[in-house]
Design a protein around this motif. Structure first.
Motif, mmCIF file in Angstrom:
data_model
loop_
_atom_site.group_PDB
_atom_site.id
_atom_site.type_symbol
_atom_site.label_atom_id
_atom_site.label_comp_id
_atom_site.label_asym_id
_atom_site.label_seq_id
_atom_site.Cartn_x
_atom_site.Cartn_y
_atom_site.Cartn_z
ATOM 1 N N PHE A 1 0.833 -1.186 -0.033
ATOM 2 C CA PHE A 1 0.061 -0.018 0.002
ATOM 3 C C PHE A 1 0.848 1.031 -0.121
ATOM 4 O O PHE A 1 0.689 2.121 -0.608
ATOM 5 N N LEU A 2 2.068 1.333 0.851
ATOM 6 C CA LEU A 2 2.776 2.436 0.938
ATOM 7 C C LEU A 2 3.433 2.562 -0.450
ATOM 8 O O LEU A 2 3.746 3.557 -0.866
ATOM 9 N N LEU A 3 4.142 1.637 -0.987
ATOM 10 C CA LEU A 3 4.923 1.599 -2.441
ATOM 11 C C LEU A 3 4.354 2.282 -3.336
ATOM 12 O O LEU A 3 4.566 3.030 -4.248
ATOM 13 N N PHE A 4 2.791 1.749 -3.415
ATOM 14 C CA PHE A 4 1.969 2.183 -4.445
ATOM 15 C C PHE A 4 1.564 3.762 -4.381
ATOM 16 O O PHE A 4 1.559 4.206 -5.337
ATOM 17 N N ARG A 5 1.382 4.096 -3.181
ATOM 18 C CA ARG A 5 1.205 5.594 -2.966
ATOM 19 C C ARG A 5 2.569 6.308 -3.333
ATOM 20 O O ARG A 5 2.405 7.475 -4.000
ATOM 21 N N TYR A 6 3.521 5.761 -2.823
ATOM 22 C CA TYR A 6 4.762 6.553 -3.029
ATOM 23 C C TYR A 6 5.141 6.647 -4.534
ATOM 24 O O TYR A 6 5.669 7.523 -5.142
ATOM 25 N N ARG A 7 4.754 5.788 -5.402
ATOM 26 C CA ARG A 7 4.938 5.617 -6.729
ATOM 27 C C ARG A 7 4.232 6.424 -7.588
ATOM 28 O O ARG A 7 4.398 7.437 -8.315
ATOM 29 N N GLU A 8 2.877 6.761 -6.907
ATOM 30 C CA GLU A 8 1.899 7.546 -7.507
ATOM 31 C C GLU A 8 2.387 9.018 -7.180
ATOM 32 O O GLU A 8 2.297 9.919 -8.220
ATOM 33 N N ALA A 9 2.860 9.361 -6.091
ATOM 34 C CA ALA A 9 3.348 10.693 -5.826
ATOM 35 C C ALA A 9 4.537 11.147 -6.697
ATOM 36 O O ALA A 9 4.681 12.504 -7.206
#
Length: 726
Positions: free
Chosen positions: A254-262
């Motif tokens: 979940f964290l990495l998906f949000r990180y990649r999105e940002a």
């Protein structure tokens, strides 16, 4: 709050990592060893009849020999035993007893079976008082080694079965299971993460980080067990492995998906990680809170194994949450975009056409998808009507090739199935007066007449004459439904009714323990299930600020639980022909499916609310949420289901049942509950789903207040219309 936490972690990554390393070292070095028990009686409260009978035995018959193991003899050619064979059995028993093996009190040859095919020698051992003590298992191992040379020159073959032998075989199987589960879990996580991100660094990241906190969690659990005098079930170590790696990987995902999105939205690496913690923090904290609360509800159980399992798993999830909010962001912020090496896909927005089409279909026809998904889960739930509980945690979970199982089957060729583990009945005076003359013998005759009782030994009377003990061999295996029915429905009622005036009858032994566990589990179902559901509904209500949404979200979870139990019952009982499912499986399944299913529901509904706040209609918001949250939930579900599925590698029916049910339940939670039923039903209910908080109302003119918005799937959000496309 989470924005501040993100800034603190990103600005001091080395301090965060150092703090974790120091804490892990301290816990691992100071914590006691995590031990477990497969002694079912040790998990029951004192007021149950089987435990009262055990206490009575220790008081009035302290020297009573406990049957720890049974040596079973047959002729090698399968013929009937001769007088010479019986003489060999006596000699071998005498020679083994003369070796003075630790924990072996006596080895007494028994009578030849009525059909002359089997003879036994009973190995007397003291009653186990410490579940950590493996001396009896060591004794059986030594007996097996010493038995082989003793058989040379005879026409006999032999093997050892009984409770201590089963415990030894279970220990060997569990050690193998632990290795397989650990290796399988790691391999599945590495492979699936590499496929999703095409980065070896990300694939190895959860293994390294969770590998650090895994022994830390084990140490904290062991300390808690010691401090609060709790006992752990024998399968807890394997379950901890998959919970830590499975749930931990989900939170990292979940964290990495949000990180990649940002990053795709144009932020620098550190700013992107701060934003990721800010945006994902509430979701995974709420999700972890639901899991922790569900596990904590197990403390209300009357069974010690479940009371200890609840806090153990809650500790593991809490530690995983802390790592997800601090350790993982610290490490990733140091690596920056190199964490995605060598893949360049993090720079581009994926199309996600499959989820886009599914979302568009749900937006157009939410009623159809709601009905189809409900019918799918409801149809599988019908299989739960055939559920039967199995209470033999040791014997039923062992491979059929283990010596204790093979020779248990051979024993039953000549003796009643309950011979290895007799039931004990105690007739005791309610005062200090001894039993009247003739009472013990007359009571034996009453017991002998009970249907399902194979034979009743002559009573042994205590030194003060106040208690008589009867060894009762049942006609069926001790853990079978027929044996439980005999004790529950006939033997106990008959013993209580036929006890002479001024006396009390108590029925104990392993089968009686199973009967009492059954009663305790039924009570737990009526307490733990509703408490866990209510607590999770409160969390959902607070998160969503709605009194409506929690009800249908829990409805979806209830359907998912029913479907999972039904599918497991069909696979293992009807197709696999197993006698039943592990008795505590429905409790564990309920908590995992409810808690982890709620995780995915939280992610989906949070995204759906986010889309509604941007001005989309309920139908369009549901379709867009599926399009962008679908890849995240699908990836997380596959990884978590894969880690639970590794339990099926253990070659152990108990862990296989647990592995299949949990992995199937997670897949249903991710791909049916969260991806179909929940968004479709939310679209149908519309604005009323958020009453009274109106959390879907458009705010500040819509939008997220930043370029690109949020996208769990990893795709940057492109501002567009309300047609569900981007």
């Amino acid at each position: 709050m989470f924005s501040g936490l993100g800034r603190f972690v990103v600005r001091r990554p080395w301090w965060i990592i150092l703090a974790w390393v120091i804490a892990a070292g301290a816990v691992i070095s100071l914590a006691p060893k995590l031990t477990s028990s497969s002694d079912e009686a040790s998990f029951l409260p004192d007021h149950y009849e089987s435990i009262r009978a055990s206490d009575l035995q220790e008081r009035d018959f302290p020297q009573q020999q406990n049957i720890g193991a049974i040596i079973v003899f047959q002729r090698s050619d399968g013929a009937k035993l001769t007088a010479a064979d019986a003489a060999d059995v006596s000699r071998i028993s005498k020679d083994l007893a003369a070796k003075k093996i630790k924990e072996v009190q006596a080895i007494d040859p028994g009578a030849v079976s009525p059909n002359k095919l089997v003879q036994t020698s009973v190995v007397a051992m003291p009653k186990i008082t410490n579940p950590e003590d493996t001396d009896q298992q060591d004794a059986v191992e030594q007996l097996r080694k010493d038995l082989k040379p003793e058989l040379k020159g005879t026409d006999l073959k032999a093997g050892i079965t009984g409770s201590a032998a089963q415990a030894l075989d279970e220990s060997d199987a569990s050690e193998r299971a632990g290795i397989l589960v650990g290796v399988g879990t790691i391999v599945i996580i590495i492979v699936l993460l590499f496929v999703i991100f095409r980065s070896p660094i990300i694939a190895l990241l959860p293994v390294v980080l969770i590998g650090l906190i895994s022994p830390m969690a084990t140490g904290l659990i062991a300390s808690a067990n010691k401090a609060f005098d709790m006992k752990a079930d024998s399968s807890i170590q394997e379950l901890l492995t998959v919970v830590l790696f499975g749930v931990g990987t989900d939170y990292i995902l979940f964290l990495l998906f949000r990180y990649r999105e940002a990053l795709r939205a144009g932020e620098d690496a550190k700013g992107a990680m701060i934003h990721a913690v800010e945006r994902v923090g509430e979701a995974i904290t709420s999700a972890a809170g639901a899991v922790i609360v569900a596990f904590a509800a197990l403390t209300l159980s009357t069974l010690g194994m479940l009371r200890s399992m609840g806090p153990a798993l809650a500790i593991a999830v809490f530690l995983t949450l802390l790592a997800g909010l601090t350790l993982v962001p610290a490490v990733v912020s140091l690596l920056g975009t190199k964490v995605f090496w060598p893949s360049k896909s993090w720079q581009r927005e994926p199309h996600g056409t499959g989820f886009a089409k599914l979302g568009a279909s749900i937006a157009r026809k939410p009623a159809v998808w709601a009905v189809v998904s409900a019918l799918f889960m409801g149809a599988l739930a019908l299989g739960a009507l055939g559920y039967k509980a199995n209470f033999d945690l040791a014997g039923s979970s062992l491979p059929k090739t283990k010596e204790s199982i093979v020779w248990q089957d051979n024993l039953e060729k000549g003796f009643p199935a309950g011979a290895t583990d007799p039931t004990f009945v105690y007739l005791t005076s309610e005062g200090d007066e001894p039993l009247a003359s003739g009472q013990p013998a007359a009571f034996r005759e009453q017991l002998q007449s009970v249907k399902g009782v194979g034979e009743v030994a002559q009573p042994r009377v205590s030194k003060d004459g106040t208690t008589a003990a009867y060894s009762v061999v049942l006609s069926n295996p001790p853990a079978s439904d027929d044996a439980l029915a005999t004790v529950r429905d006939r033997l106990r009622p008959a013993a209580h009714e036929d006890a002479p005036s001024g006396t009390e009858a108590l029925v104990g032994g392993t089968t009686a323990v199973y009967v009492d566990i059954n009663k305790a589990v039924d009570r737990d179902y009526s307490v733990v299930f509703p408490v866990a559901a209510l607590a999770i509904m409160v969390i959902l209500g607070l998160l969503l600020r709605s009194l409506v949404a929690p009800w249908y979200l829990m409805l979806s979870v209830a359907l998912g639980f029913g479907a999972t139990l039904g599918a497991t019952s069909i696979l293992f009982q009807q197709i696999g022909s197993q006698p039943g499912l592990m008795f505590m499986l429905p409790v564990i399944m309920y908590l995992f499916v409810v808690a982890l299913g709620t995780d995915y529901n939280i992610l989906m509904v949070s995204r759906l609310r986010e889309e509604a706040r941007e001005g989309r209609t309920p139908h369009d918001a549901a379709g867009t949420a599926v399009r962008h949250s679908g890849p995240t939930i699908g990836s997380a579900g596959v990884i978590l289901a894969g880690t639970f599925a590794t339990l099926m590698l253990a070659g152990n029916s108990t862990l296989s049942q647990m592995g299949f049910s949990l992995s199937f339940g997670i897949l249903v939670a991710a791909f049916v509950m969260a991806m179909l039923f929940t968004p479709a039903l939310t679209a149908l209910i519309g604005h009323a789903a958020w009453w009274p908080g109106h959390g879907d109302e458009k705010r500040n003119g819509g939008g997220s207040g930043r370029a690109g918005g949020s996208d769990e799937s990893g795709g940057a959000k492109v501002t567009g219309g309300s047609d569900g496309t981007r």
